[in-house]
Structure formats: structure tokens, C-alpha cells
Design an enzyme around this catalytic site. Structure first.
Site, short mmCIF file in Angstrom:
data_model
loop_
_atom_site.label_atom_id
_atom_site.label_comp_id
_atom_site.label_asym_id
_atom_site.label_seq_id
_atom_site.Cartn_x
_atom_site.Cartn_y
_atom_site.Cartn_z
N HIS A 52 -3.51 -10.21 0.36
CA HIS A 52 -4.32 -11.44 0.28
C HIS A 52 -5.37 -11.41 -0.82
O HIS A 52 -6.01 -12.43 -1.08
CB HIS A 52 -5.03 -11.71 1.61
CG HIS A 52 -4.12 -11.89 2.79
ND1 HIS A 52 -3.11 -12.83 2.81
CD2 HIS A 52 -4.07 -11.24 4.00
CE1 HIS A 52 -2.48 -12.75 4.00
NE2 HIS A 52 -3.04 -11.80 4.71
N GLY A 71 -8.92 -12.43 3.68
CA GLY A 71 -8.08 -11.87 4.75
C GLY A 71 -8.15 -10.37 4.87
O GLY A 71 -7.10 -9.72 4.97
N HIS A 100 1.55 -12.42 8.14
CA HIS A 100 0.83 -13.43 7.35
C HIS A 100 1.48 -13.61 5.97
O HIS A 100 1.99 -12.65 5.40
CB HIS A 100 -0.63 -13.00 7.18
CG HIS A 100 -1.35 -12.81 8.49
ND1 HIS A 100 -1.41 -11.60 9.12
CD2 HIS A 100 -1.99 -13.70 9.29
CE1 HIS A 100 -2.07 -11.74 10.27
NE2 HIS A 100 -2.43 -13.00 10.39
N ASP A 124 1.94 -6.33 11.88
CA ASP A 124 1.31 -7.31 12.78
C ASP A 124 2.30 -8.34 13.31
O ASP A 124 1.91 -9.22 14.08
CB ASP A 124 0.09 -7.98 12.14
CG ASP A 124 0.30 -8.39 10.70
OD1 ASP A 124 1.45 -8.28 10.21
OD2 ASP A 124 -0.68 -8.83 10.05
ZN LIG Z 1 -1.01 -9.70 8.33
#
Ligand SMILES: [Zn+2]
Length: 370
Positions: free
Chosen positions: A136, A144, A174, A255
Site C-alpha cells: 500500500h 494501510g 486487500h 489476511d
Molecule cells: Zn492485507
């Protein structure tokens, strides 16, 4: 050609934390590395203590005034004015000021650059920089939980070395927004991101190709193992086959696993490992990175397993005592961490999480291949 995979780590990840109330209060890289050592899956000759990237190396992507602000925050956080905090998104927006705010991310970046240099010099092989994957990070601000962007720094380095077919595959929950925005204009790069739809940073929607070279596969909440296998077989491998990469950079954020507190995906670590096993064969040079992952047990077990898979080693049914000790020593200040189930201590592999392959997944796959 490297005869066997190399592992890059650093003790800095053990010493530093983002602060007690942050999702990154937990040890991740150090626990994964401790597990790998406890499993006797690496020897000192194949372990590399990560160098730190220099300011000049970081400045290939990051603005010098932003780097100076990070250096100032590390030296004396009190000198960082509110205006600087707001400008660079540090000390706000989930990007805390912590004692290693520059040295830790520059270690992650240095590890990625070192890994790529080793792969380049050897002409082939596999390197794993467990602390990398900060996808990010922006040229001029933190985002992030990422202060720098080691995948982008790495790809810029490869472009400078003359590579013209660089594949980046990102399995984090993400979207790889920082990587997409930095490099999707460049036809020498292909950026593929599988991530949860409707989740921060909300980019990487169906059909989003960035500036041309991005392929996004947004997946619905509840994303399961069969859906991940489908994406692997029907999208990731065909895209790789078409692109014929000279090098693969693989971001392995953990994640998207069911036990992670920051996503609603439902994968078992086995589906990540199948992806690692298949994708490591698509290019002669492979750099595997870490990424997100906010349950200390599931991230450490997944990442230790990644290393076993990169080495073609079997996943043990039951962990040896030394590895179990590493996992029993963890504490997690989270509701899910109060009564950790026994298998988080004694096994590496999660129970599989099969399921129906939903239309949204089929649609996303068709879209990236079109
Ligand atoms: Zn992530």
C-alpha cells in the site's frame, strides 16, 4: 541458478511493534522464522540477514521530503509537527509513529532488493523475503500500515536491470493499490491482485485495469478454498502462461485466511500453499514476500508452510515439540486470542474450507482473461 531457496529475515521484526493497540502489535515475521528454524527447514548457509535499503535506493520511488519526515520521526517523534503528520499520513490513519518507523520498512525494502539481486546474479531460483510485501505504500505518504513500498522498489530495480516481463501476483485480502498506481502504466509489468470486494482501499473493482497492466480479481466475503483453486487454475496460471514472466514476485499476505480479524474471507492455509506450489513454477526466478496477516498463529503457520512449499518439503501432520513451544509462547490481545484452539499450537495445516464457486468469482475470472 540457486541450488535451493534462500530465506531473508531480520531480528528487527522481533524487536519492533506498531504499539499495543494496533493490529500489528503482534510478532509475525519473527514467529514464522522461529517456526521454520524449529522445523529444521533452513540452515545458516541459506539464511540472509536483511540489509537496509539506503535513502538513495528508497528515493527511486519515494519523495526525499517524505523520507526525511520518516527519519525525523524515528530520531525524535516530538519534532514531527501536526502539519507533517497530516501531510505524510504518519501518526494518523492507522500508520503509527513507532521507534523503527524508518529502519523497519527500509529493512523490508532492503530484503526485497537483496533478494532480487541474488536472483539476477544467479540467473534463477527462489528467494523468500518474509518481511516484504508492503503493497500500500505511496511515493509521498504512508498508507494501510505501509510506510514504503518494497514490491514497487523491487520492480523498479528489475526494470533498471533490463527485465521486460515482470509478473506480480498478490493474494493479500486487500487490493494492491500502491503497486497498481505506481506501475500499471508499464507494459513490461503485469500486476494481478486477488482481494476482497468492498473492503479498504475499495479500489481494484471488477474491470479496473489501472493504467492498463493491472488485472483485478475482487472476491466476495466468504471466499473459500474451492474458489481460490478455481482462480488459480482458471486465471492466475493462464495469465502467467500468456505473459511468460522472466520473474515472479508473489505477495503472500495471510489476511485472507478464515481466522484473520481484518477480512471476511474464509480460506484455509492449504489453498494459499497450493497457489504457492503452482505459481513458483511459472517463472525461472521467484521472489516470495509476506504481507498482511493479523492473527499471530494463522500468519506464522501459513508463512512457515509457504517456506516448506517453496522447498518442496511436506507439511508435517503434527508439529515437533520445539515448534509447538514457539506457538504456545504467543499472546494475542484480541477476542479471538483468548482461548486459542489446540490445533493452532500443534499443527501447521488448517482444516480445508471447501465451498461453492459463486458467480461473482466466475465473472471476475472471465473479466481478467478477456
Ligand atoms: Zn492485507
Amino acid at each position: 541458478m540457486l541450488a535451493r531457496p534462500l530465506l531473508i529475515g531480520s531480528e528487527i521484526y522481533r524487536r519492533s511493534t506498531y504499539g499495543p493497540r494496533h493490529p500489528l502489535a503482534i510478532p509475525r515475521v519473527s514467529t514464522a522464522l522461529d517456526l521454520i528454524w524449529a522445523l529444521k527447514a533452513v540452515e545458516p548457509a541459506r539464511y540472509i540477514d536483511s540489509p537496509r535499503a539506503s535513502l538513495d535506493e528508497l528515493a527511486r520511488f519515494h519523495d526525499r521530503d517524505y523520507l526525511a519526515a520518516l527519519a525525523l520521526a524515528e530520531r525524535d517523534r516530538k519534532q514531527l509537527t501536526d502539519e507533517l503528520r497530516r501531510r505524510y499520513h504518519i501518526g494518523i490513519n492507522g500508520n503509527p509513529i513507532f521507534p523503527e518507523i524508518l529502519s523497519r520498512p527500509s529493512t523490508a525494502a532492503g530484503g526485497t532488493l537483496k533478494g532480487l539481486a541474488l536472483l539476477h546474479e544467479a540467473g534463477g531460483g527462489i528467494v523468500h523475503n518474509v518481511g516484504g510485501g508492503t503493497h500500500h505504500g505511496r511515493p509521498d505518504r504512508a498508507s494501510g500500515f505501509c510506510y514504503l513500498n518494497d514490491p514497487v522498489l523491487g520492480m523498479l530495480d528489475l526494470l533498471e536491470r533490463g527485465y521486460s516481463r515482470i509478473l506480480y501476483v498478490d493474494l493479500d485480502a486487500h487490493h494492491a493499490d500502491g503497486v497498481q498506481d505506481a506501475l500499471s502504466h508499464d507494459p513490461r509489468v503485469l500486476i494481478v491482485s486477488v482481494h476482497e470486494a468492498g473492503r479498504w482501499p475499495y479500489s481494484g473493482t471488477l474491470g479496473d485495469r489501472g493504467q492498463g497492466q493491472a488485472r483485478n480479481i475482487p472476491v466476495p466475503p466468504g471466499f473459500n478454498d474451492d474458489e481460490m483453486d478455481f482462480i488459480l487454475d482458471e486465471a492466475l496460471l493462464p495469465l502467467a502462461e500468456r505473459f511468460r514472466p522472466e520473474i515472479l514476485i508473489l505477495q503472500l499476505g495471510a489476511d485472507a485466511l478464515a481466522e484473520d480479524p481484518l477480512s471476511k474471507q474464509e480460506l484455509s492455509n492449504g489453498s494459499l500453499w497450493r497457489a504457492v506450489a503452482a505459481l513458483k513454477r511459472v517463472a525461472p526466478r521467484v521472489l516470495a514476500l509476506g504481507g498482511g496477516g493479523y492473527n499471530p498463529w494463522s500468519v506464522a503457520r501459513a508463512w512457515a508452510g509457504n517456506w516448506l512449499v517453496l522447498n518442496d518439503l511436506a507439511i508435517p501432520e503434527r508439529l515437533p515439540a520445539e515448534a509447538e513451544t514457539v506457538l504456545r509462547a504467543l499472546h494475542w490481545d484480541h477476542s479471538k486470542g483468548r482461548e486459542p484452539p489446540e490445533h493452532w499450537f500443534t499443527t501447521l495445516a488448517d482444516t480445508p474450507r471447501p465451498g461453492v464457486i459463486r458467480d461473482a468469482v466466475r465473472l471476475a475470472v472471465a473479466d481478467v482473461l478477456a
